[in-house]
Scaffold this active site. Structure first.
Site: not given
Ligand code: CP
Ligand code: NVA
Length: 306
Positions: A263, A128, A131, A291, A224, A101
């Site tokens: 999400c 992502h 997700q 997930r 989102d 990440r």
């Molecule tokens: N939806 C998602 O990726 O959540 P987190 O940021 O908690 O991993």
């Molecule tokens: N778009 C959001 C998704 C979090 C799971 C972000 O990148 O923060």
């Protein structure tokens, strides 16, 4: 050959459907995913916070017999400027896979290029994929093969999740309407990928700046956060997005029985009202649960073929 999962297009439609259907068997406990990670060490390199992705991946890795090693950027020499290339070449000597990440998608692509192990994208500024793969499973679990006949609307910021939905629409042959403000639209590269894949799968991917057009007669409405991690646009962006809030007024244009997806994490009062969120919370937290099941199926797919 190693299988990376950097974007959804790393799967072809047949493989993507295989993972979705396999997730259903794994979740039902019908088929044991087996211990495909026995004796393997997988690292998670996270430079941004995470609740769902991190925990579900660690649980999935452990239940498939593997060992997970959680690494934060600040604990690695990456924080002192060591390159993606050298980090990847070093970890290749110890590790069987890395789940990343990270803000920069380009960094992730470079890291994957120099890694001798599979690299999985756990969120970047661009996409992502774990997700949205899981979200497609959540819809498949609820609607079965009818998923292809649903009108799915994504409403809100043209962010990483939005980009990934555009690809999913094409990859899975879905009927997807995306509504974002003109100034905060998705990445054209992901839009084009979704359109190209739709030509092949028979899906319909459509981008509009009108949230009512997207939501009209929709079976599914997805949203989102307006400000993603690392996004400091603040007030001008909130102003541009105010008509894209998922609230009762917007949902009055959708089909009766519409399902709402998020999400998570949610910023209630911005992209979704607290009332709408609570009314749809059972489905939203099933989405979060899935997930875990999808990641087991994804890991089995990647490591079962090695
Ligand atoms: N939806 C998602 O990726 O959540 P987190 O940021 O908690 O991993
Ligand atoms: N778009 C959001 C998704 C979090 C799971 C972000 O990148 O923060």
């Amino acid at each position: 050959m190693k299988r990376d999962f950097i974007d959804l297009w790393n799967l072809d439609p047949e493989e993507a459907w295989y993972i979705v259907k396999r997730t259903k068997e794994i979740k039902k406990g019908k088929e044991d995913p087996g211990r495909v990670l026995e004796g393997k060490n997988l690292a998670l390199i996270f430079t941004k916070p995470s609740t769902r992705t991190r925990v579900s991946f660690e649980v999935a890795i452990n239940s498939l017999g593997g060992n997970s090693i959680f690494l934060q950027e600040k604990e690695l020499q990456l924080s002192r400027g060591e390159s993606a290339q050298d980090t990847a070449r070093t970890l290749t000597k110890y590790i069987d896979g890395v789940i990343v990440r990270n803000h920069s998608h380009t960094w992730l692509e470079e890291f994957a290029k120099w890694s001798g192990f599979p690299v999985i994208n756990a969120l970047t500024n661009k996409s992502h994929p774990c997700q949205v793969l899981s979200d497609v499973f959540t819809l498949y679990e609820r609607f079965g093969e009818d998923i292809k006949n649903l009108k799915i609307a994504y409403v809100g910021d043209g962010n990483n999740v939005c980009n990934t939905w555009l690809v999913a629409g094409g990859l899975f042959g879905l009927d997807l309407f995306v509504a974002t403000p003109e100034s905060f639209g998705p990445d054209s590269y992901y839009l084009q990928a979704g359109l190209d894949l739709s030509n092949y799968t028979g899906g319909n991917v459509y981008l509009t700046t009108n949230p009512v057009e997207a939501v009209r007669d929709a079976d599914v409405v997805y949203t989102d956060v307006w400000l993603s991690m690392g996004d400091d646009s603040e007030d001008s962006k909130r102003e541009a997005l105010k008509d894209f809030q998922v609230n009762d007024k917007l949902l009055s244009h959708a089909k009766e029985g519409v399902v709402v997806m998020h999400c998570l994490p949610a910023k209630k009062g911005e992209e979704i009202t607290p009332e709408v969120f609570e009314r749809h919370s059972e489905f939203i937290f099933t989405q979060a649960e899935n997930r875990l099941h999808t990641q087991k199926a994804l890991l089995e797919f990647i490591y079962g073929h090695q």
